[in-house]
Design a protein around this motif. Sequence first.
Motif, PDB file in Angstrom:
ATOM      1  N   MET A 434       0.824  -1.216   0.000  1.00 49.14           N
ATOM      2  CA  MET A 434       0.000   0.000   0.000  1.00 49.14           C
ATOM      3  C   MET A 434       0.854   1.261   0.000  1.00 49.14           C
ATOM      4  N   GLY A 435       2.097   1.121   0.498  1.00 49.17           N
ATOM      5  CA  GLY A 435       2.977   2.280   0.580  1.00 49.17           C
ATOM      6  C   GLY A 435       3.407   2.627   1.989  1.00 49.17           C
ATOM      7  N   VAL A 436       3.019   1.809   2.973  1.00 48.01           N
ATOM      8  CA  VAL A 436       3.428   2.050   4.352  1.00 48.01           C
ATOM      9  C   VAL A 436       4.898   1.659   4.499  1.00 48.01           C
ATOM     10  N   GLU A 437       5.681   2.497   5.143  1.00 49.41           N
ATOM     11  CA  GLU A 437       7.097   2.195   5.349  1.00 49.41           C
ATOM     12  C   GLU A 437       7.245   0.979   6.267  1.00 49.41           C
ATOM     13  N   PRO A 438       8.175   0.063   5.929  1.00 52.62           N
ATOM     14  CA  PRO A 438       8.357  -1.147   6.765  1.00 52.62           C
ATOM     15  C   PRO A 438       8.611  -0.834   8.239  1.00 52.62           C
ATOM     16  N   PHE A 439       9.383   0.239   8.533  1.00 53.02           N
ATOM     17  CA  PHE A 439       9.663   0.526   9.944  1.00 53.02           C
ATOM     18  C   PHE A 439       8.393   0.938  10.691  1.00 53.02           C
ATOM     19  N   LEU A 440       7.417   1.546   9.985  1.00 46.44           N
ATOM     20  CA  LEU A 440       6.155   1.904  10.630  1.00 46.44           C
ATOM     21  C   LEU A 440       5.307   0.659  10.886  1.00 46.44           C
ATOM     22  N   VAL A 441       5.326  -0.297   9.944  1.00 44.19           N
ATOM     23  CA  VAL A 441       4.606  -1.562  10.155  1.00 44.19           C
ATOM     24  C   VAL A 441       5.154  -2.258  11.393  1.00 44.19           C
ATOM     25  N   SER A 442       6.472  -2.366  11.496  1.00 44.17           N
ATOM     26  CA  SER A 442       7.077  -3.077  12.633  1.00 44.17           C
ATOM     27  C   SER A 442       6.824  -2.353  13.948  1.00 44.17           C
ATOM     28  N   ALA A 443       6.754  -1.014  13.906  1.00 41.10           N
ATOM     29  CA  ALA A 443       6.569  -0.247  15.139  1.00 41.10           C
ATOM     30  C   ALA A 443       5.120  -0.247  15.618  1.00 41.10           C
ATOM     31  N   ALA A 444       4.162  -0.316  14.673  1.00 39.88           N
ATOM     32  CA  ALA A 444       2.762  -0.125  15.044  1.00 39.88           C
ATOM     33  C   ALA A 444       1.971  -1.419  15.212  1.00 39.88           C
ATOM     34  N   VAL A 445       2.194  -2.407  14.347  1.00 39.62           N
ATOM     35  CA  VAL A 445       1.348  -3.611  14.351  1.00 39.62           C
ATOM     36  C   VAL A 445       1.810  -4.572  15.441  1.00 39.62           C
ATOM     37  N   ARG A 446       0.864  -5.010  16.257  1.00 36.60           N
ATOM     38  CA  ARG A 446       1.167  -5.950  17.340  1.00 36.60           C
ATOM     39  C   ARG A 446       0.881  -7.398  16.962  1.00 36.60           C
ATOM     40  N   ALA A 447      -0.102  -7.610  16.076  1.00 35.81           N
ATOM     41  CA  ALA A 447      -0.432  -8.991  15.708  1.00 35.81           C
ATOM     42  C   ALA A 447      -1.312  -9.009  14.471  1.00 35.81           C
ATOM     43  N   PHE A 448      -1.213 -10.120  13.748  1.00 38.53           N
ATOM     44  CA  PHE A 448      -2.114 -10.413  12.630  1.00 38.53           C
ATOM     45  C   PHE A 448      -2.879 -11.693  12.975  1.00 38.53           C
ATOM     46  N   LEU A 449      -4.200 -11.651  12.823  1.00 40.72           N
ATOM     47  CA  LEU A 449      -5.039 -12.826  13.055  1.00 40.72           C
ATOM     48  C   LEU A 449      -5.692 -13.220  11.738  1.00 40.72           C
ATOM     49  N   GLY A 450      -5.379 -14.412  11.228  1.00 41.82           N
ATOM     50  CA  GLY A 450      -6.027 -14.918  10.023  1.00 41.82           C
ATOM     51  C   GLY A 450      -7.128 -15.896  10.394  1.00 41.82           C
ATOM     52  N   GLN A 451      -8.210 -15.916   9.628  1.00 44.89           N
ATOM     53  CA  GLN A 451      -9.280 -16.862   9.933  1.00 44.89           C
ATOM     54  C   GLN A 451     -10.054 -17.249   8.689  1.00 44.89           C
ATOM     55  N   ARG A 452     -10.671 -18.433   8.768  1.00 47.10           N
ATOM     56  CA  ARG A 452     -11.561 -18.963   7.740  1.00 47.10           C
ATOM     57  C   ARG A 452     -12.720 -19.657   8.449  1.00 47.10           C
ATOM     58  N   LEU A 453     -13.783 -19.884   7.704  1.00 49.69           N
ATOM     59  CA  LEU A 453     -14.898 -20.671   8.223  1.00 49.69           C
ATOM     60  C   LEU A 453     -14.929 -22.013   7.510  1.00 49.69           C
ATOM     61  N   VAL A 454     -15.077 -23.094   8.284  1.00 48.34           N
ATOM     62  CA  VAL A 454     -15.251 -24.434   7.723  1.00 48.34           C
ATOM     63  C   VAL A 454     -16.610 -24.961   8.157  1.00 48.34           C
ATOM     64  N   ARG A 455     -17.142 -25.874   7.383  1.00 48.98           N
ATOM     65  CA  ARG A 455     -18.433 -26.457   7.735  1.00 48.98           C
ATOM     66  C   ARG A 455     -18.276 -27.446   8.887  1.00 48.98           C
ATOM     67  N   ARG A 456     -19.264 -27.415   9.785  1.00 52.08           N
ATOM     68  CA  ARG A 456     -19.255 -28.286  10.955  1.00 52.08           C
ATOM     69  C   ARG A 456     -19.940 -29.614  10.617  1.00 52.08           C
ATOM     70  N   LEU A 457     -19.323 -30.704  11.017  1.00 49.81           N
ATOM     71  CA  LEU A 457     -19.883 -32.028  10.750  1.00 49.81           C
ATOM     72  C   LEU A 457     -21.231 -32.218  11.446  1.00 49.81           C
ATOM     73  N   CYS A 458     -22.122 -32.917  10.777  1.00 47.77           N
ATOM     74  CA  CYS A 458     -23.400 -33.293  11.385  1.00 47.77           C
ATOM     75  C   CYS A 458     -23.146 -34.425  12.380  1.00 47.77           C
ATOM     76  N   ASP A 459     -23.498 -34.219  13.627  1.00 51.23           N
ATOM     77  CA  ASP A 459     -23.257 -35.231  14.660  1.00 51.23           C
ATOM     78  C   ASP A 459     -24.084 -36.489  14.446  1.00 51.23           C
ATOM     79  N   ASN A 460     -25.160 -36.367  13.663  1.00 45.23           N
ATOM     80  CA  ASN A 460     -26.057 -37.504  13.497  1.00 45.23           C
ATOM     81  C   ASN A 460     -25.534 -38.552  12.521  1.00 45.23           C
ATOM     82  N   CYS A 461     -24.676 -38.138  11.570  1.00 42.57           N
ATOM     83  CA  CYS A 461     -24.305 -39.084  10.513  1.00 42.57           C
ATOM     84  C   CYS A 461     -22.807 -39.192  10.245  1.00 42.57           C
ATOM     85  N   LYS A 462     -21.962 -38.479  10.986  1.00 44.52           N
ATOM     86  CA  LYS A 462     -20.527 -38.571  10.718  1.00 44.52           C
ATOM     87  C   LYS A 462     -20.007 -39.959  11.076  1.00 44.52           C
ATOM     88  N   VAL A 463     -18.994 -40.409  10.343  1.00 47.58           N
ATOM     89  CA  VAL A 463     -18.418 -41.744  10.568  1.00 47.58           C
ATOM     90  C   VAL A 463     -16.902 -41.627  10.683  1.00 47.58           C
TER      91      VAL A 463
END
Length: 569
Positions: A434-463
Amino acid sequence: MTELLIDPARRSGCQEMEKLEEVLESAALRQRSPIDDLLDAGVVDEEPYMRELASELGLDWIDSIPVPEAPLPIREACGPRIALRHRLLPIEILGDEENPRLRLATFDPFNLVARQAVAQEIEMPVEWCMASRRRIHEALRRLYGVGADTFEQILEGRDMDFSNIESSDEANVIDADDDEEASVVKFVNQIIRESLDQKATDIHVEPLSDNLRIRYRIDGQLVEVTVPENIKALQSSVIARLKIMSRLDIAERRLPQDGRINLQFEGQTIDVRVATVPTVEGESVSLRLLNQQKFNVDKLGMEDFVRDKIRSLLHLPNGIILITGPTGSGKSTSLYSFLSEINRPDQRIVTIEDPVENKLPGVMQIAVKSDIGLTFATGLRSILRADPNTVMIGEIRDLETAEIAIRASLTGHLVFSTLHTNDALGGISRLIDMGVEPFLVSAAVRAFLGQRLVRRLCDNCKVPREVSDEDRRDLLIPMNLEGQAYNAVGCDRCRNTGFSGRLAIYEVAVIGNQMQEMIAHGANSKEIRARAVQDGFVPMRGYGWYKVMQGLTTIEEVISVTATDAGGA
């Protein structure tokens, strides 16, 4: 009749005989069939009880109800009005053309009103059988389509006055059930009610050249809904009703429009975001259903080691915490949960969002309005003059917003926001691109959280399934780590998909001192990732294995949603 209903309960193992007798006595006093009351009260296990009752009455019991390959003759033999009103399911036409007879399934053999209606309206002889109420309801939707009984009445009264669809607000309460004359209002209500019953997150009303297609997004997958024949005739009325509910201009059909609907359903408030798009076949309407839920970090289903990291980050005095992932991956839910965790009287929290999806008590929330110049960047400048402790930015889209967010974090504010990247560590290169200086990224950002959603198994029919060495390599599972995986099968309870609901999988990259130095000095992504793993970073696929071992999802689901991470995982 009481003994006739009590004996099957004993044989099916009912443990609440006294309560069962109370329900039967209450139904008798009200002079109504007791089957619905028994099932609603939960005093009997539906399928075992109904099977025993069918045996007692000498009726055939149907375990599974297939959708007929040629449904038209079945629908003509038993029309949607009688089938849906009395919850009777035509199974098949038996015999020959000269002596046909209709096989009809019911879950309530004591419903005399239904039997009288059948005798009056169905011309051929009827052979009765029984199935569970749940299976009959599901099969009726598949056979006739959502709102078919209402639709038939609308077509019969095409000369009636439809002006009420442009003024009535009654559809904002959609769980009312009355016997008033059918209308487009009621038909649209049934579409929305059906989607909520199936826990859909989106409804798409799409005009085609010869039909009006309705689709629900359930567990992240689009599912086409069976609709009544000739629904195309009411396309303009249905779309007009949806636009009126969301307070859009029904006369404007050439431009996209956005609106909102507040619904009341079974005591819950449902917020609906509505978007219309003009197409060559007419306007397409998309509805995003947002349940006004209570947000809590503990309800996100995080593993302990991830939840502990998140909680330590939430108590930082300043810095930026970024959540990454594609659209529809649950980022907003995580953000609202984090804000709810730190929402205390001694904290002033201000957000700027596009749009405000959920309202949080005690949080000052601002909606972006680009048409009047209120963008993320301009709103954020004003927020910083309003003495906040914590700031939430719906999304960092450009360099200007990113620079203001970094300035806010460096001047003592805790900042939350989102980025659209493939994984957590990809957020570093995204900011730099985007154009942010690397030293500013390292000084300001504390953490990155990545996430996705997966489908949950049906308890009635999983094997259970075996875990192969290939599975271990794909999911980054150590060869000495044992666990039980499962396969999805499919049953009536999960619409034969094998899945019911969704859950999130995560990866958290905390930016420690050594990573800060590497970012500031321009280290490449491979070097940064290797350092993160040394610091305890668990890639999303590795995290997914915990959910696989708990029987919550499948190996294939985890691999499918993290495919873009495979190269660097």
